[in-house]
Design an enzyme around this catalytic site. Structure first.
Site, PDB file in Angstrom:
ATOM      1  N   GLU A 107       0.867  -1.183   0.000  1.00 52.02           N
ATOM      2  CA  GLU A 107       0.000   0.000   0.000  1.00 52.02           C
ATOM      3  C   GLU A 107       0.905   1.235   0.000  1.00 52.02           C
ATOM      4  O   GLU A 107       1.587   1.514   0.992  1.00 52.02           O
ATOM      5  CB  GLU A 107      -0.892  -0.066   1.238  1.00 52.02           C
ATOM      6  CG  GLU A 107      -1.795   1.120   1.417  1.00 52.02           C
ATOM      7  CD  GLU A 107      -2.607   1.440   0.175  1.00 52.02           C
ATOM      8  OE1 GLU A 107      -2.524   2.583  -0.306  1.00 52.02           O
ATOM      9  OE2 GLU A 107      -3.303   0.529  -0.333  1.00 52.02           O
ATOM     10  N   SER A 108       0.898   1.958  -1.120  1.00 48.30           N
ATOM     11  CA  SER A 108       1.869   3.044  -1.265  1.00 48.30           C
ATOM     12  C   SER A 108       1.668   4.168  -0.244  1.00 48.30           C
ATOM     13  O   SER A 108       2.634   4.791   0.200  1.00 48.30           O
ATOM     14  CB  SER A 108       1.854   3.602  -2.695  1.00 48.30           C
ATOM     15  OG  SER A 108       0.552   4.003  -3.050  1.00 48.30           O
ATOM     16  N   HIS A 143       3.004  -8.294  -9.809  1.00 46.26           N
ATOM     17  CA  HIS A 143       3.846  -8.948  -8.798  1.00 46.26           C
ATOM     18  C   HIS A 143       4.532 -10.175  -9.409  1.00 46.26           C
ATOM     19  O   HIS A 143       3.948 -11.265  -9.401  1.00 46.26           O
ATOM     20  CB  HIS A 143       2.985  -9.421  -7.627  1.00 46.26           C
ATOM     21  CG  HIS A 143       2.409  -8.317  -6.807  1.00 46.26           C
ATOM     22  ND1 HIS A 143       2.932  -7.917  -5.602  1.00 46.26           N
ATOM     23  CD2 HIS A 143       1.353  -7.507  -7.038  1.00 46.26           C
ATOM     24  CE1 HIS A 143       2.218  -6.928  -5.113  1.00 46.26           C
ATOM     25  NE2 HIS A 143       1.254  -6.658  -5.971  1.00 46.26           N
ATOM     26  N   ILE A 163      -2.664  -7.056  -8.516  1.00 50.56           N
ATOM     27  CA  ILE A 163      -3.496  -6.890  -7.314  1.00 50.56           C
ATOM     28  C   ILE A 163      -3.802  -5.402  -7.155  1.00 50.56           C
ATOM     29  O   ILE A 163      -2.912  -4.626  -6.771  1.00 50.56           O
ATOM     30  CB  ILE A 163      -2.789  -7.434  -6.052  1.00 50.56           C
ATOM     31  CG1 ILE A 163      -2.394  -8.902  -6.244  1.00 50.56           C
ATOM     32  CG2 ILE A 163      -3.679  -7.254  -4.824  1.00 50.56           C
ATOM     33  CD1 ILE A 163      -1.503  -9.466  -5.140  1.00 50.56           C
ATOM     34  N   CYS A 185       4.373  -2.819  -8.343  1.00 48.37           N
ATOM     35  CA  CYS A 185       3.063  -2.370  -7.894  1.00 48.37           C
ATOM     36  C   CYS A 185       3.168  -1.109  -7.019  1.00 48.37           C
ATOM     37  O   CYS A 185       3.533  -0.051  -7.539  1.00 48.37           O
ATOM     38  CB  CYS A 185       2.329  -3.514  -7.220  1.00 48.37           C
ATOM     39  SG  CYS A 185       0.552  -3.328  -7.347  1.00 48.37           S
ATOM     40  N   GLU A 230       6.976 -11.659  -8.079  1.00 49.68           N
ATOM     41  CA  GLU A 230       7.497 -12.459  -6.956  1.00 49.68           C
ATOM     42  C   GLU A 230       6.486 -13.498  -6.470  1.00 49.68           C
ATOM     43  O   GLU A 230       6.821 -14.358  -5.667  1.00 49.68           O
ATOM     44  CB  GLU A 230       7.927 -11.536  -5.797  1.00 49.68           C
ATOM     45  CG  GLU A 230       6.807 -10.970  -4.935  1.00 49.68           C
ATOM     46  CD  GLU A 230       6.038  -9.828  -5.587  1.00 49.68           C
ATOM     47  OE1 GLU A 230       6.298  -9.510  -6.755  1.00 49.68           O
ATOM     48  OE2 GLU A 230       5.150  -9.288  -4.909  1.00 49.68           O
TER      49      GLU A 230
HETATM   50  N1  GLN Z   1      -3.275  -0.257  -4.717  1.00 52.15           N
HETATM   51  C1  GLN Z   1      -2.005  -0.193  -4.066  1.00 52.15           C
HETATM   52  C2  GLN Z   1      -1.519   1.240  -3.906  1.00 52.15           C
HETATM   53  O1  GLN Z   1      -2.118   2.122  -4.401  1.00 52.15           O
HETATM   54  C3  GLN Z   1      -0.990  -1.000  -4.822  1.00 52.15           C
HETATM   55  C4  GLN Z   1      -1.378  -2.447  -4.814  1.00 52.15           C
HETATM   56  C5  GLN Z   1      -0.227  -3.395  -4.752  1.00 52.15           C
HETATM   57  O2  GLN Z   1       0.924  -3.034  -4.491  1.00 52.15           O
HETATM   58  N2  GLN Z   1      -0.521  -4.649  -4.938  1.00 52.15           N
HETATM   59  O3  GLN Z   1      -0.554   1.465  -3.269  1.00 52.15           O
END
Ligand code: GLN
Length: 193
Positions: free
Chosen positions: A47-48, A168, A132, A77, A170
């Site tokens: 989650e950024s 991802h 994701i 991501c 990984e």
């Molecule tokens: N939706 C996440 C974000 O905005 C990113 C999702 C992820 O890293 N799988 O940070």
């Protein structure tokens, strides 16, 4: 060769295992001090917003210095969101370093989670990719090479020694993307190098 994995939050362990499988030494990075002596850094998904809050201060500044100094970094991501020079809806970059714009939790298929296979330039075909709630790359600067697209949208790109992917790698057991990053750290220069 020693690669750090930023471990504030998110899919840390899977990157460590992927790099282990390639025989690369890894180090968990939670502080500015633990960046010393590394040859490259992976910024995982997660989650950024949470990552940005957790890195606020010295660590974020240190990451900015490294990415702008040409230090090899691979963002997946949320990690890609951190490395983008422009994040839609946000005033400035979080870390920055690659001349792309990204939209978080974009639209279409990428709002959801799904697995697919991609043709990745310089890597090969049928590369498994897990998305994701993934960000889209919405703009690509002149020094950036797009390495893969999904539904016609850029999902993997490189500028110099910064590599980013919406997905991802990984989580798939296919080591080709990590191997590409390790080779890139080792000196293979891209278009923007
Ligand atoms: N939706 C996440 C974000 O905005 C990113 C999702 C992820 O890293 N799988 O940070």
């Amino acid at each position: 060769m020693r690669v750090g994995v930023l471990a504030l939050q998110g899919a840390v362990r899977e990157h460590v295992l992927a790099l282990d499988a390639l025989g690369v030494e890894t180090r968990i990075v939670k502080t500015e001090a633990s960046l010393d002596g590394l040859d490259g850094l992976v910024l995982p998904g997660g989650e950024s917003t949470a990552m940005t809050l957790l890195a606020e201060g010295g660590l974020l500044d240190a990451l900015r210095c490294l990415s702008h100094a040409g230090f090899p970094m691979f963002g997946t991501c949320a990690g890609m969101i951190l490395l983008a020079d422009q994040v839609e809806g946000r005033a400035g970059p979080i870390v920055g370093g690659i001349d792309i714009s990204v939209a978080r939790n974009a639209s279409g298929r990428q709002v959801h989670s799904f697995e697919t296979q991609l043709d990745v330039r310089e890597i090969g075909s049928e590369v498994p990719a897990v998305f994701i709630r993934a960000p889209y790359i919405t703009r690509v600067g002149p020094k950036v090479d797009v390495l893969a697209r999904c539904d016609d949208v850029a999902v993997m790109a490189r500028q110099g020694k910064i590599l980013v992917a919406s997905f991802h790698p990984e989580l798939t057991g296919d080591a080709r993307v990590h191997r590409y990053f390790v080779n890139m750290m080792d000196g293979h220069s891209g278009k923007g190098a």
